[in-house]
Design a protein around this motif. Structure first.
Motif, short mmCIF file in Angstrom:
data_model
loop_
_atom_site.label_atom_id
_atom_site.label_comp_id
_atom_site.label_asym_id
_atom_site.label_seq_id
_atom_site.Cartn_x
_atom_site.Cartn_y
_atom_site.Cartn_z
N ASP A 251 62.56 69.68 9.59
CA ASP A 251 63.57 68.43 8.04
C ASP A 251 64.92 68.39 9.66
O ASP A 251 65.22 69.32 10.27
CB ASP A 251 64.21 68.51 7.09
CG ASP A 251 65.08 67.50 6.64
OD1 ASP A 251 64.27 66.32 5.95
OD2 ASP A 251 66.24 68.02 6.27
N ALA A 252 65.60 67.18 9.34
CA ALA A 252 66.52 67.80 10.36
C ALA A 252 67.84 68.96 9.81
O ALA A 252 68.84 69.23 10.66
CB ALA A 252 67.48 66.52 10.62
N ASP A 253 68.04 69.27 8.35
CA ASP A 253 68.85 70.09 7.68
C ASP A 253 67.83 71.04 7.89
O ASP A 253 66.78 71.86 7.03
CB ASP A 253 69.49 69.95 6.47
CG ASP A 253 70.08 71.12 6.00
OD1 ASP A 253 70.00 72.38 6.24
OD2 ASP A 253 70.08 70.49 5.32
N PRO A 254 68.58 72.43 8.93
CA PRO A 254 67.91 74.23 8.36
C PRO A 254 67.31 74.82 7.76
O PRO A 254 66.92 75.09 7.50
CB PRO A 254 68.38 74.51 9.99
CG PRO A 254 69.95 73.65 10.21
CD PRO A 254 69.88 72.34 9.88
N ASP A 255 68.37 74.23 6.76
CA ASP A 255 68.70 75.04 5.93
C ASP A 255 68.08 74.11 4.57
O ASP A 255 67.83 74.30 3.48
CB ASP A 255 69.90 74.62 4.92
CG ASP A 255 70.84 75.53 6.22
OD1 ASP A 255 70.23 76.94 6.60
OD2 ASP A 255 72.00 75.15 6.03
N SER A 256 66.82 73.15 5.04
CA SER A 256 66.56 72.51 3.62
C SER A 256 64.71 73.17 3.32
O SER A 256 64.69 73.53 4.24
CB SER A 256 66.06 70.75 4.08
OG SER A 256 65.09 70.89 5.39
N GLU B 55 61.91 71.69 3.35
CA GLU B 55 61.28 71.53 3.98
C GLU B 55 61.03 72.11 5.66
O GLU B 55 60.30 72.46 6.03
CB GLU B 55 61.03 69.30 4.32
CG GLU B 55 61.29 69.38 3.51
CD GLU B 55 62.15 68.62 2.28
OE1 GLU B 55 61.58 68.69 1.03
OE2 GLU B 55 62.76 69.20 2.93
N SER B 56 62.56 72.72 6.00
CA SER B 56 62.71 72.75 7.12
C SER B 56 61.92 74.51 6.99
O SER B 56 61.56 74.89 7.92
CB SER B 56 64.00 73.41 8.06
OG SER B 56 64.36 72.00 8.43
N ARG B 57 62.06 75.30 6.34
CA ARG B 57 61.73 76.71 5.37
C ARG B 57 60.09 76.85 5.29
O ARG B 57 59.93 77.45 5.84
CB ARG B 57 61.93 77.33 4.22
CG ARG B 57 63.88 77.11 4.99
CD ARG B 57 64.54 77.89 3.45
NE ARG B 57 64.89 77.64 2.31
CZ ARG B 57 65.68 76.90 1.70
NH1 ARG B 57 66.32 76.62 2.74
NH2 ARG B 57 65.70 75.93 0.48
#
Length: 203
Positions: free
Chosen positions: A92-97, A99-101
């Motif tokens: 995800d565009a947000d590294p803290d989301s 989905e990114s994790r």
């Protein structure tokens, strides 16, 4: 070549489902070897048939596997097949989301599987046929490249490998068997810098 069905995983359910070690191993096994029952999967991944059945159903809910009605059944267990011939993850565009994790977890599972397969091979290499000992490769390189060059290099390597992908190759000659090939490309970073480490190239 068979039909390729490679998928970039970005949907929350896909990422959440695959960010689990057993499910990652199950999907990787089905992609590599073709349809298998829960019992066959359990022997391959070192788990129980009941637990594999549970995780296969979770993968099916996420649209990554499905019951295989084209395989012969023994009357007790149905085989499962992968619905993809390969996959990549899109954070995800947000590294803290979440989905990114989860995408980071899937990438870590990929590296862990690669390392485990290398260790397993090295422990039994001396007992393997000479033709396979002569064919295996180990290469570590430090490059000096731009991001664009690294991206292009990865695309070129992928293009060389793709005709041999087990899930889609239907012209394999006699004597062919499953083989593992992995490579990684990333910048070397020091804690005190934002750019890549300028280490000299070492083949």
């Amino acid at each position: 070549m068979g039909r390729e069905a490679r998928r970039t995983l970005s949907e929350p359910e896909e990422l959440r489902t695959l960010a689990h070690p057993v499910r990652y191993e199950l999907l990787s096994h089905l992609i590599a070897t073709g349809p298998a029952t829960a019992s066959q999967c359990a022997r391959a991944v070192g788990d129980t048939p009941s637990n594999c059945s549970y995780h296969l159903r979770a993968l099916a809910k996420a649209g990554l596997v499905a019951p295989d009605d084209t395989s012969e059944r023994d009357g007790r267990e149905r085989p499962w097949r992968a619905l993809v011939t390969g996959f990549s993850v899109q954070p995800d565009a947000d590294p803290d989301s979440p989905e990114s994790r989860q995408a980071a977890t899937i990438a870590a599972l990929s590296v862990q599987r690669d390392q485990r397969l290398v260790r397993d091979w090295l422990t039994r290499r001396d007992n393997a046929p000479a033709r396979w000992r002569d064919a295996d490769h180990y290469g570590l390189y430090t490059l000096k490249v731009t991001p664009d060059e690294l991206r292009v290099l990865g695309d070129q390597i992928d293009a060389l490998i793709r005709p041999y992908i087990a899930a889609t190759r239907d012209d394999a000659p006699d004597g062919a068997q499953l083989a593992h090939l992995g490579f990684h490309g990333f910048p070397l970073m020091r804690d005190d810098e934002e750019g890549p480490d300028a280490a000299a190239a070492t083949p």
